[in-house]
Design a protein around this motif. Structure first.
Motif, PDB file in Angstrom:
ATOM      1  N   LEU A 127       0.928  -1.164   0.085  1.00 61.10           N
ATOM      2  CA  LEU A 127       0.108   0.165   0.192  1.00 61.10           C
ATOM      3  C   LEU A 127       0.801   1.173  -0.004  1.00 61.10           C
ATOM      4  O   LEU A 127       1.942   1.228   0.628  1.00 61.10           O
ATOM      5  N   GLU A 128       0.392   2.254  -0.561  1.00 64.45           N
ATOM      6  CA  GLU A 128       1.207   3.488  -0.703  1.00 64.45           C
ATOM      7  C   GLU A 128       1.120   4.105   0.877  1.00 64.45           C
ATOM      8  O   GLU A 128      -0.010   4.179   1.521  1.00 64.45           O
ATOM      9  N   ASP A 129       2.402   4.731   1.415  1.00 60.63           N
ATOM     10  CA  ASP A 129       2.385   5.123   2.562  1.00 60.63           C
ATOM     11  C   ASP A 129       1.615   6.473   2.625  1.00 60.63           C
ATOM     12  O   ASP A 129       1.586   7.226   1.875  1.00 60.63           O
ATOM     13  N   ASN A 130       1.066   6.732   3.756  1.00 59.50           N
ATOM     14  CA  ASN A 130       0.403   7.846   4.383  1.00 59.50           C
ATOM     15  C   ASN A 130       0.651   8.471   5.653  1.00 59.50           C
ATOM     16  O   ASN A 130       0.171   7.802   6.712  1.00 59.50           O
ATOM     17  N   SER A 131       1.465   9.368   5.727  1.00 59.84           N
ATOM     18  CA  SER A 131       1.800  10.042   7.097  1.00 59.84           C
ATOM     19  C   SER A 131       0.741  10.875   7.579  1.00 59.84           C
ATOM     20  O   SER A 131       0.698  11.843   7.165  1.00 59.84           O
ATOM     21  N   GLU A 132       0.077  10.464   8.403  1.00 55.53           N
ATOM     22  CA  GLU A 132      -1.167  11.342   8.779  1.00 55.53           C
ATOM     23  C   GLU A 132      -1.686  11.079  10.465  1.00 55.53           C
ATOM     24  O   GLU A 132      -1.667  10.063  10.748  1.00 55.53           O
ATOM     25  N   ILE A 133      -1.650  12.345  11.001  1.00 57.00           N
ATOM     26  CA  ILE A 133      -2.144  12.402  12.473  1.00 57.00           C
ATOM     27  C   ILE A 133      -3.465  13.130  12.541  1.00 57.00           C
ATOM     28  O   ILE A 133      -3.205  14.354  12.125  1.00 57.00           O
TER      29      ILE A 133
END
Length: 310
Positions: free
Chosen positions: A154-160
């Motif tokens: 899966l494509e990385d998704n950096s999210e908070i």
């Protein structure tokens, strides 16, 4: 509280924020939760800053649809210094629940530079709407450039995320994302009823879907009128390499809303910090349709502060 003067350890290009409602044609998306936000790069400098949101918008980039507005240095007597950032999402009584959905149509700003591990905090007044309508106030970090560095397919998704939906009064949503593309995602969520303290959370092993289960009661939270009219809330999160801790400050006391210690669900890539307001087609807790707002909905931000840990 780290209320410092602005200190920059990098040269920042000066660019004003659009306030005329100009519309950047968005990239369409299939999921309401996926943000088509800033153009992401690997540029990252360490910044210590406080922005009290006067008229200077040089730290931020922006996007909005026709009829929206972004106002740096707006005035509000309920803010600590009387000056705020206003993000106005345009209402339209002729539109329905499935019109102009997702952050692709958001009124939003984001930091020109990516930030990383550190303490993020802000004083905000959430956007409001009728109970049968739905508008999301988003406070979050975001980075997505199509890479798959953890090689899980899966494509990385950096999210908070910290999110509030005005059609679901009392609920506050806290989420981390590590992966997301058209074939699937990995996320971990806790929703808190700020009136009762009741919590629902992604169960272990359920990071690839939106289901949550009862996770107990946060006894330190009992805000019967949350969010109260014309009230700003001091919220934030601490982003560490191995965990994320969300918090709220009330009466000078800091209350932990969630210490998420599943290291596999902690984003690792530096990200832009973003603030936005947008229409969701459904109420997240029930799945029922949420109407497009008849009137404008405004997210107001009194101040933002970022303090890096490194």
């Amino acid at each position: 509280m780290y209320r410092l003067h602005i200190i920059l350890f990098a040269i920042i290009s000066l660019s004003g924020c659009k306030t005329d409602g100009g519309f950047d044609e968005p990239t369409t998306t299939d999921k309401d939760d996926v943000v088509d936000g800033p153009i992401t790069t690997d540029k990252h400098e360490t910044i210590v800053r406080t922005d009290n949101f006067g008229t200077d918008s040089s730290l931020w980039d922006s996007r909005m649809q026709k009829g929206a507005s972004i106002i740096f240095g707006d005035t509000d007597s309920h803010a600590e210094d009387g000056h705020i950032l206003s993000l106005v999402f345009p209402g339209n009584p002729s539109l329905g629940s499935t019109d102009r959905t997702s952050p692709a149509f958001a009124t939003e700003v984001w930091t020109q530079q990516t930030l990383h591990y550190g303490r993020y905090e802000m004083n905000v007044q959430f956007a409001q709407c009728a109970n049968d309508e739905e508008v999301v106030s988003g406070i979050f970090t975001y980075y997505h450039n199509g890479e798959d560095l953890n090689q899980n397919g899966l494509e990385d998704n950096s999210e908070i995320d910290i999110e509030y939906l005005c059609g679901e009064p009392n609920l506050l949503w806290l989420t981390t994302w590590t992966d997301d593309d058209n074939s699937g995602f990995r996320k971990k969520t806790r929703s808190i009823n700020m009136s009762t303290g009741e919590m629902y959370q992604t169960p272990d092993g359920g990071e690839d879907n939106y289901d949550t289960e009862y996770a107990g009661n946060l006894t330190s939270i009992r805000l019967a009128d949350f969010p109260a009219a014309q009230t700003y809330y001091h919220l934030g999160f601490e982003w560490y390499e191995d965990h994320v801790r969300w918090f709220m400050v009330m009466d000078d006391q800091e209350i932990t809303l969630w210490d998420m210690t599943d290291q596999t669900m902690v984003p690792q890539h530096a990200a832009n910090f973003m603030l936005n307001v947008w229409h969701a087609a459904t109420h997240w807790s029930t799945g029922e349709a949420g109407n497009y707002p008849d009137n404008n909905s405004t997210l107001k931000v009194d101040w933002f502060n970022y303090q890096p840990f490194d």
